[in-house]
Scaffold this motif. Structure first.
Motif, PDB file in Angstrom:
ATOM      1  N   LYS A 116       0.750  -1.051  -0.086  1.00 32.85           N
ATOM      2  CA  LYS A 116       0.013  -0.001  -0.015  1.00 32.85           C
ATOM      3  C   LYS A 116       0.516   1.530   0.025  1.00 32.85           C
ATOM      4  O   LYS A 116       0.442   1.777  -1.005  1.00 32.85           O
ATOM      5  N   LEU A 156      -6.061   6.776  10.134  1.00 30.09           N
ATOM      6  CA  LEU A 156      -6.392   5.510  10.059  1.00 30.09           C
ATOM      7  C   LEU A 156      -4.113   4.852  10.337  1.00 30.09           C
ATOM      8  O   LEU A 156      -4.099   5.526   9.247  1.00 30.09           O
ATOM      9  N   LYS A 158      -3.131   1.530   8.864  1.00 32.57           N
ATOM     10  CA  LYS A 158      -3.498   0.726   8.003  1.00 32.57           C
ATOM     11  C   LYS A 158      -1.989  -0.645   7.617  1.00 32.57           C
ATOM     12  O   LYS A 158      -0.943   0.130   8.101  1.00 32.57           O
ATOM     13  N   GLY A 163      -4.820  -6.334   3.047  1.00 32.12           N
ATOM     14  CA  GLY A 163      -5.702  -5.994   2.767  1.00 32.12           C
ATOM     15  C   GLY A 163      -7.494  -6.498   3.885  1.00 32.12           C
ATOM     16  O   GLY A 163      -7.103  -7.601   4.694  1.00 32.12           O
ATOM     17  N   GLY A 164      -8.821  -6.748   3.377  1.00 31.78           N
ATOM     18  CA  GLY A 164     -10.048  -7.481   3.586  1.00 31.78           C
ATOM     19  C   GLY A 164     -10.363  -6.242   4.814  1.00 31.78           C
ATOM     20  O   GLY A 164     -10.548  -6.923   6.202  1.00 31.78           O
ATOM     21  N   GLY A 165      -9.192  -5.395   5.455  1.00 33.66           N
ATOM     22  CA  GLY A 165      -9.786  -4.453   6.657  1.00 33.66           C
ATOM     23  C   GLY A 165      -9.003  -4.779   7.485  1.00 33.66           C
ATOM     24  O   GLY A 165      -8.928  -4.659   8.240  1.00 33.66           O
ATOM     25  N   MET A 168      -6.044  -2.774  10.352  1.00 31.17           N
ATOM     26  CA  MET A 168      -6.140  -1.269  10.190  1.00 31.17           C
ATOM     27  C   MET A 168      -7.345  -0.742  11.281  1.00 31.17           C
ATOM     28  O   MET A 168      -7.809  -1.841  11.778  1.00 31.17           O
ATOM     29  N   GLU A 200      -2.638   7.101   8.291  1.00 31.82           N
ATOM     30  CA  GLU A 200      -3.727   7.729   6.638  1.00 31.82           C
ATOM     31  C   GLU A 200      -4.887   8.882   7.234  1.00 31.82           C
ATOM     32  O   GLU A 200      -5.796   8.477   8.719  1.00 31.82           O
ATOM     33  N   LYS A 201      -5.342  10.242   6.723  1.00 33.17           N
ATOM     34  CA  LYS A 201      -6.387  10.654   7.343  1.00 33.17           C
ATOM     35  C   LYS A 201      -7.468   9.937   7.030  1.00 33.17           C
ATOM     36  O   LYS A 201      -8.001   9.798   6.116  1.00 33.17           O
ATOM     37  N   ILE A 203     -10.956  10.061   6.106  1.00 36.20           N
ATOM     38  CA  ILE A 203     -12.029  10.767   6.055  1.00 36.20           C
ATOM     39  C   ILE A 203     -13.323  10.498   6.032  1.00 36.20           C
ATOM     40  O   ILE A 203     -13.947   9.069   6.711  1.00 36.20           O
ATOM     41  N   HIS A 208     -16.806   4.465  -0.876  1.00 33.50           N
ATOM     42  CA  HIS A 208     -16.156   3.101  -1.970  1.00 33.50           C
ATOM     43  C   HIS A 208     -16.456   3.415  -3.356  1.00 33.50           C
ATOM     44  O   HIS A 208     -17.058   3.047  -3.668  1.00 33.50           O
ATOM     45  N   GLN A 232     -20.417  -1.548   3.123  1.00 33.39           N
ATOM     46  CA  GLN A 232     -19.980  -2.289   3.900  1.00 33.39           C
ATOM     47  C   GLN A 232     -19.835  -2.356   5.396  1.00 33.39           C
ATOM     48  O   GLN A 232     -20.555  -1.198   5.763  1.00 33.39           O
ATOM     49  N   HIS A 235     -15.996  -2.785   7.125  1.00 33.01           N
ATOM     50  CA  HIS A 235     -14.774  -2.596   5.310  1.00 33.01           C
ATOM     51  C   HIS A 235     -14.548  -3.619   4.500  1.00 33.01           C
ATOM     52  O   HIS A 235     -14.227  -4.103   3.938  1.00 33.01           O
ATOM     53  N   ILE A 277     -11.132   6.208  -2.146  1.00 31.04           N
ATOM     54  CA  ILE A 277     -11.796   6.482  -1.253  1.00 31.04           C
ATOM     55  C   ILE A 277     -12.408   8.201  -1.685  1.00 31.04           C
ATOM     56  O   ILE A 277     -11.490   8.371  -1.933  1.00 31.04           O
ATOM     57  N   GLU A 293      -6.032   2.124  -3.409  1.00 30.46           N
ATOM     58  CA  GLU A 293      -5.248   1.056  -3.395  1.00 30.46           C
ATOM     59  C   GLU A 293      -5.157   0.264  -4.971  1.00 30.46           C
ATOM     60  O   GLU A 293      -6.514   0.637  -5.429  1.00 30.46           O
ATOM     61  N   THR A 443     -20.003   4.638   4.366  1.00 28.38           N
ATOM     62  CA  THR A 443     -19.446   3.080   4.526  1.00 28.38           C
ATOM     63  C   THR A 443     -19.248   2.677   6.183  1.00 28.38           C
ATOM     64  O   THR A 443     -19.386   2.337   6.431  1.00 28.38           O
TER      65      THR A 443
HETATM   66  P1  ADP Z   1      -8.455  -3.102   2.562  1.00 28.38           P
HETATM   67  O1  ADP Z   1      -6.913  -3.567   1.429  1.00 28.38           O
HETATM   68  O2  ADP Z   1      -7.664  -3.617   3.681  1.00 28.38           O
HETATM   69  O3  ADP Z   1      -9.079  -4.133   2.057  1.00 28.38           O
HETATM   70  P2  ADP Z   1      -7.974  -0.307   2.158  1.00 28.38           P
HETATM   71  O4  ADP Z   1      -7.373   0.594   1.696  1.00 28.38           O
HETATM   72  O5  ADP Z   1      -8.770  -1.117   0.590  1.00 28.38           O
HETATM   73  O6  ADP Z   1      -7.836  -1.665   2.857  1.00 28.38           O
HETATM   74  O7  ADP Z   1      -9.421   0.364   2.525  1.00 28.38           O
HETATM   75  C1  ADP Z   1     -10.566  -0.638   3.001  1.00 28.38           C
HETATM   76  C2  ADP Z   1     -12.105   0.138   2.884  1.00 28.38           C
HETATM   77  O8  ADP Z   1     -11.921   1.134   4.554  1.00 28.38           O
HETATM   78  C3  ADP Z   1     -13.054   1.259   2.670  1.00 28.38           C
HETATM   79  O9  ADP Z   1     -13.248   0.488   1.339  1.00 28.38           O
HETATM   80  C4  ADP Z   1     -13.252   1.967   2.967  1.00 28.38           C
HETATM   81  O10 ADP Z   1     -14.127   2.028   3.344  1.00 28.38           O
HETATM   82  C5  ADP Z   1     -12.037   2.319   4.940  1.00 28.38           C
HETATM   83  N1  ADP Z   1     -11.143   3.375   4.110  1.00 28.38           N
HETATM   84  C6  ADP Z   1      -9.726   3.198   3.757  1.00 28.38           C
HETATM   85  N2  ADP Z   1      -8.996   4.232   3.999  1.00 28.38           N
HETATM   86  C7  ADP Z   1      -9.787   4.917   4.424  1.00 28.38           C
HETATM   87  C8  ADP Z   1      -9.456   6.594   5.105  1.00 28.38           C
HETATM   88  N3  ADP Z   1      -8.699   7.048   4.728  1.00 28.38           N
HETATM   89  N4  ADP Z   1     -10.769   7.079   5.708  1.00 28.38           N
HETATM   90  C9  ADP Z   1     -11.991   6.343   5.779  1.00 28.38           C
HETATM   91  N5  ADP Z   1     -12.318   5.348   5.438  1.00 28.38           N
HETATM   92  C10 ADP Z   1     -10.390   4.578   5.013  1.00 28.38           C
END
Ligand code: ADP
Length: 661
Positions: A116, A156, A158, A163-165, A168, A200-201, A203, A208, A232, A235, A277, A293, A443
């Motif tokens: 990432k 956040l 991460k 992957g798959g939340g 996080m 990450e900030k 949001i 999504h 979701q 996530h 996002i 990503e 989300t």
């Molecule tokens: P993963 O690869 O674990 O699935 P992602 O980076 O794709 O993680 O993020 C998965 C979900 O997490 C997003 O679809 C969104 O719902 C939430 N998310 C990710 N980044 C942010 C963010 N900066 N602010 C708010 N929600 C976020």
């Protein structure tokens, strides 16, 4: 075109890939573990090869084994599906080394997008907006905390390999940072073997929105519009649709351009998804989307794109892998209508979405205009604990979003899943939710609406239970009829003929049943029209009922109610007249007398068993007392209201006092 493909996957996506491969004339080669010997993907493929034990690690995730099987089966290419090995560069490199085409991007592109933080750095350099934060190499807690402060809470944390939340954590206040960091690192370590994180900030009101892209080996790259996956839970995507509600021409232009840039930056080939996002707080604006990503594979939700573009993405994957040019130019790709997908899972929304396993006693999917079902299981199959518990994907397509949601709701109504618990009722409630209808999905919606969505323990569906009781009673009757026939050893026994008992005489009986694990009494009325049950004062409702061993399971509004007979026989409560005479509730045959004259009996004790209406009825004593007379013997035929025995009630001083006052 290629001539054969090994599908390094199972379930729904293996079936999906096989379907297109066959239409393209490819020989299809399936692989299976011990748990999948009889699986649908194995049956559908031209040939199937065993790859190991049920545990995915020992079978579907074994790169060397997959490549060895592919070589032996002389597969010209390997399609990884999604999940499992689909984003593992080792499989790509191994395939190439074995002279086998990999249906997917080159390993370098996969690696570039695999981390990432590296992906974010690359994208930022290419001018693609990324969420503000820190995605560098330094990992000291104090440093990361400082970066979080600079980014501004909420942030956040991460997992870089995420992957798959997983891995996080959202942190709202500086004081919570250390604990959240430790938790994210632990999870990252156990899930990915890599404890590195990024900041990450977070949001607010995040949506999504992702862009489907395609690139070939001739320098062409196009997009196939967006998908909105904002619905979701933790996530994880629950409902996906295309196009995104409220999408503007400007934002689509900006996002699709950014996505194609992302693909070109890493020298991408094949199907990929660039996830963004989007800040939904101020409506969809071109200054409010950020690269999240890139998924370097086919996506679970690809069918919604297929429905709105009329294209077969798996076909495109094979064409690109075969070295062909993309079948269409950007201007030739059109978006038409609206498609919505939901993921049917074997999980229990009323118990924290706990995965549910077991045999699928009944499985029925909807059919109809604009309805597509992608599944990897059939009735009689087992949902095992070894793999992702997705049962199917239900996709509805229509000219407008409202119609597509309407079709999806009907489709969910027509879905029957008996056996493991499922999220059908939850999905139906989601599709009916006003916020979803209005396209106001972020989300956090599902978490906020948990109770409206029924994702908490709900009361027993007694009306459905009553329907199951009717089925249970009917089954007991036919079993009795069979037994009687065998016993009497003649074809026209008076005891297996319905008219022998005069269905004209309506009567009511209570049955002890077990409903979802709780002992309950069901009332059953027999009359000329048949059997009518009620439980807890609720009459039976028309719904599907399925036998599962001794149990009968009712399926009503996406939920299951399981009813088991408590005893094989019924308990009749109304057979005692005021004089203490126990009389036959109906014409029948005395099967056994369980007490003797003079014997003391207590309330609830079984006195006589009568066979009538092709069922056994135990007559129990409604009071404490003594048997003063037994008027019949076992084997006797008795008429309705015939005297069977007499009980003299105990004299209770308390009673007489109470009566006087
Ligand atoms: P993963 O690869 O674990 O699935 P992602 O980076 O794709 O993680 O993020 C998965 C979900 O997490 C997003 O679809 C969104 O719902 C939430 N998310 C990710 N980044 C942010 C963010 N900066 N602010 C708010 N929600 C976020």
């Amino acid at each position: 075109m290629l001539r054969s493909v090994l599908i390094a996957n199972r379930g729904e996506i293996a079936v999906r890939v096989i379907r297109t491969a066959r239409t393209l004339g490819l020989r299809t080669i399936a692989v299976y573990s011990d748990a999948d010997r009889d699986a649908l993907h194995v049956k559908l493929a031209d040939e199937a090869h065993y790859i190991g034990p049920a545990s995915a690690r020992a079978s579907y995730l074994d790169v060397a084994r997959i490549i060895e099987v592919a070589r032996k089966a002389r597969a010209e290419c390997i399609h990884p599906g999604y999940g499992f090995l689909s984003e593992r560069p080792e499989l790509v490199e191994g395939s190439i080394a074995a002279g086998i085409v990999f249906v997917g991007p080159p390993p370098a592109a996969m690696r570039a997008m695999g981390s990432k933080s590296e992906a974010k750095a690359l994208m930022a350099k290419a001018g693609v907006p990324v969420v503000p934060g820190y995605h560098g190499e330094r990992q000291e807690p104090a440093f990361l905390k400082q970066k979080s402060y600079e980014t501004g809470y909420p942030v956040l944390i991460k997992a870089v390999a995420g992957g798959g939340g997983k891995g996080m954590r959202k942190v709202d206040k500086q004081i919570d940072f250390e604990n959240a960091l430790a938790a994210a690192q632990r999870e990252a370590e156990s899930s990915f073997g890599d404890r590195r994180v990024l900041i990450e900030k977070a949001i607010e009101n995040p949506r999504h929105i992702e862009i489907q892209i395609f690139a070939d080996n001739h320098g062409n790259a196009v997009h196939l519009f967006e998908r909105d996956c904002s619905a979701q839970r933790r996530h994880q995507k629950v409902l996906e649709e295309a196009p995104a509600p409220g999408m503007t021409a400007e934002l689509r232009e900006a996002m699709t351009k950014a996505a194609v840039t992302a693909a070109k930056t890493v020298g991408y080939q094949g199907a990929g998804t660039v996830e963004f996002i989007v800040d939904g707080a101020k409506g969809l604006r071109t200054d409010g989307y950020y690269f999240l990503e890139m998924n370097t594979r086919l996506q679970v939700e690809h069918p919604v794109t297929e429905m709105v573009t009329g294209l077969d993405l798996v076909e495109w994957q094979f064409r690109v892998a075969a070295g062909e040019k993309l079948p269409l130019e950007q201007e030739e790709i059109r978006l038409q209508g609206h498609a919505v997908e939901v993921r049917l899972y074997a999980e229990d929304p009323e118990k924290g979405f706990l995965p549910s396993t077991g045999k699928l006693h009944a499985l029925q999917f909807p059919k109809g205009d604009g309805i597509r079902v992608d599944t990897g299981v059939a009735a009689g199959d087992e949902v095992t604990p070894f793999y992702d518990p997705m049962i199917a994907k239900l996709i509805a397509y229509a000219p407008t979003r409202e119609e597509a949601l309407g079709r999806l709701a009907h489709a969910l109504d027509d879905t029957v899943i008996v056996g493991p618990r499922s999220n059908v009722a939850f999905l139906h409630a989601l599709v009916m939710l006003p916020a979803v209808r209005e396209g106001k999905i972020d989300t956090g919606l599902i978490a906020r609406e948990a109770s409206a969505l029924g994702s908490e323990p709900r009361p027993t569906d007694f009306a459905a239970a009553a329907r199951a009781v009717e089925k249970l009673v009917a089954r007991e009757q036919s079993r009795m009829a069979l037994r009687t026939r065998k016993r009497s050893n003649e074809r026209h026994s008076p005891w297996d003929a319905r008219d022998a008992f005069g269905f004209n005489a309506a009567r009511e009986t209570s049955y002890a049943v077990n409903i979802n694990g709780t002992r309950t009494l069901a009332r059953v009325r027999f009359d000329a029209d048949g059997i009518h049950a009620s439980v807890d004062g609720q009459k039976s409702i028309n719904c599907a009922v399925v036998e599962a061993g001794e149990a009968v399971i009712a399926w009503h509004q996406g939920r299951q109610t399981k009813v088991l007979p408590e005893e094989a026989i019924a308990v009749d409560l109304e057979h005692l007249d005021t004089g203490g005479v126990v009389s036959a509730p109906m014409h029948g045959k005395v099967l056994s007398i369980e007490v003797k004259a003079g014997e003391r009996v207590s309330k609830g004790q079984r006195l006589v068993v009568i066979e009538a209406m092709k069922m056994e009825h135990a007559l129990t004593s409604p009071l404490d007392g003594a048997v003063s007379e037994v008027a019949v013997s076992a084997g006797d035929q008795v008429a309705e209201r015939a005297k069977l025995l007499v009980i003299v009630a105990d004299q209770s001083p308390a009673d007489s006092v109470a009566k006087k006052s």
